[in-house]
Design a protein around this motif. Structure first.
Motif, PDB file in Angstrom:
ATOM      1  N   ILE A  21      88.829 -67.568 -52.701  1.00  0.00           N
ATOM      2  CA  ILE A  21      87.409 -67.613 -53.012  1.00  0.00           C
ATOM      3  C   ILE A  21      86.869 -68.901 -52.406  1.00  0.00           C
ATOM      4  O   ILE A  21      87.489 -69.963 -52.536  1.00  0.00           O
ATOM      5  N   SER A  22      85.726 -68.797 -51.767  1.00  0.00           N
ATOM      6  CA  SER A  22      85.079 -70.002 -51.256  1.00  0.00           C
ATOM      7  C   SER A  22      83.576 -69.863 -51.437  1.00  0.00           C
ATOM      8  O   SER A  22      83.057 -68.763 -51.640  1.00  0.00           O
ATOM      9  N   TRP A  23      82.907 -70.988 -51.404  1.00  0.00           N
ATOM     10  CA  TRP A  23      81.460 -70.970 -51.552  1.00  0.00           C
ATOM     11  C   TRP A  23      80.839 -72.073 -50.709  1.00  0.00           C
ATOM     12  O   TRP A  23      81.510 -73.026 -50.317  1.00  0.00           O
ATOM     13  N   ALA A  24      79.564 -71.906 -50.439  1.00  0.00           N
ATOM     14  CA  ALA A  24      78.820 -72.883 -49.654  1.00  0.00           C
ATOM     15  C   ALA A  24      77.396 -72.966 -50.186  1.00  0.00           C
ATOM     16  O   ALA A  24      76.823 -71.954 -50.605  1.00  0.00           O
ATOM     17  N   ALA A  25      76.878 -74.161 -50.194  1.00  0.00           N
ATOM     18  CA  ALA A  25      75.482 -74.418 -50.572  1.00  0.00           C
ATOM     19  C   ALA A  25      74.998 -75.549 -49.673  1.00  0.00           C
ATOM     20  O   ALA A  25      75.086 -76.718 -50.030  1.00  0.00           O
ATOM     21  N   LYS A  26      74.533 -75.181 -48.502  1.00  0.00           N
ATOM     22  CA  LYS A  26      74.216 -76.183 -47.481  1.00  0.00           C
ATOM     23  C   LYS A  26      73.159 -77.174 -47.954  1.00  0.00           C
ATOM     24  O   LYS A  26      73.261 -78.356 -47.660  1.00  0.00           O
ATOM     25  N   ASP A  27      72.154 -76.718 -48.706  1.00  0.00           N
ATOM     26  CA  ASP A  27      71.135 -77.644 -49.213  1.00  0.00           C
ATOM     27  C   ASP A  27      71.718 -78.635 -50.211  1.00  0.00           C
ATOM     28  O   ASP A  27      71.171 -79.713 -50.409  1.00  0.00           O
ATOM     29  N   GLY A  28      72.835 -78.262 -50.848  1.00  0.00           N
ATOM     30  CA  GLY A  28      73.512 -79.154 -51.785  1.00  0.00           C
ATOM     31  C   GLY A  28      74.600 -79.978 -51.128  1.00  0.00           C
ATOM     32  O   GLY A  28      75.337 -80.696 -51.809  1.00  0.00           O
TER      33      GLY A  28
END
Length: 108
Positions: A21-28
């Motif tokens: 599982i991976s995630w990304a939040a570029k604004d964060g």
């Protein structure tokens, strides 16, 4: 109005069990973060009920799950108190989190 995305990616094995599982939040400032577990809750205003997604990989141990749940419960107390100003109820959630920690063997 600005739009911000949080992207969750799940790699499944042949039995549809999460391998990664991976995630990304570029604004964060998070371009790519691998994790072993992910809990997501949202409120359905029309149905007046919580909806959720609970994911964890095969590599997540029971000990890690116990720690994850304890920390999640403790953080829910903080969020609840901040959102409602209900100090006594938040304290009950904290007490439950500590009881959970003892029952699951995280604390003595």
């Amino acid at each position: 109005m600005k739009k911000s995305d949080i992207i969750i990616s799940v790699e499944l094995d042949e039995n549809h069990i999460p391998e990664q599982i991976s995630w990304a939040a570029k604004d964060g400032g998070v371009d790519h973060q691998v994790t072993k577990a992910f809990l997501f809750s949202s409120w359905d205003d029309e149905a007046k009920e919580a909806m959720r997604i609970d994911l964890w990989t095969k590599k997540m141990t029971v000990d890690e799950m116990n720690m994850f749940f304890h920390q999640t419960l403790a953080s829910l107390a903080v969020t609840y108190e901040r959102a409602t100003s209900e100090i006594e109820v938040a304290q009950r959630i904290r007490e439950f989190a500590e009881d959970f920690a003892i029952a699951s063997g995280i604390r003595d």
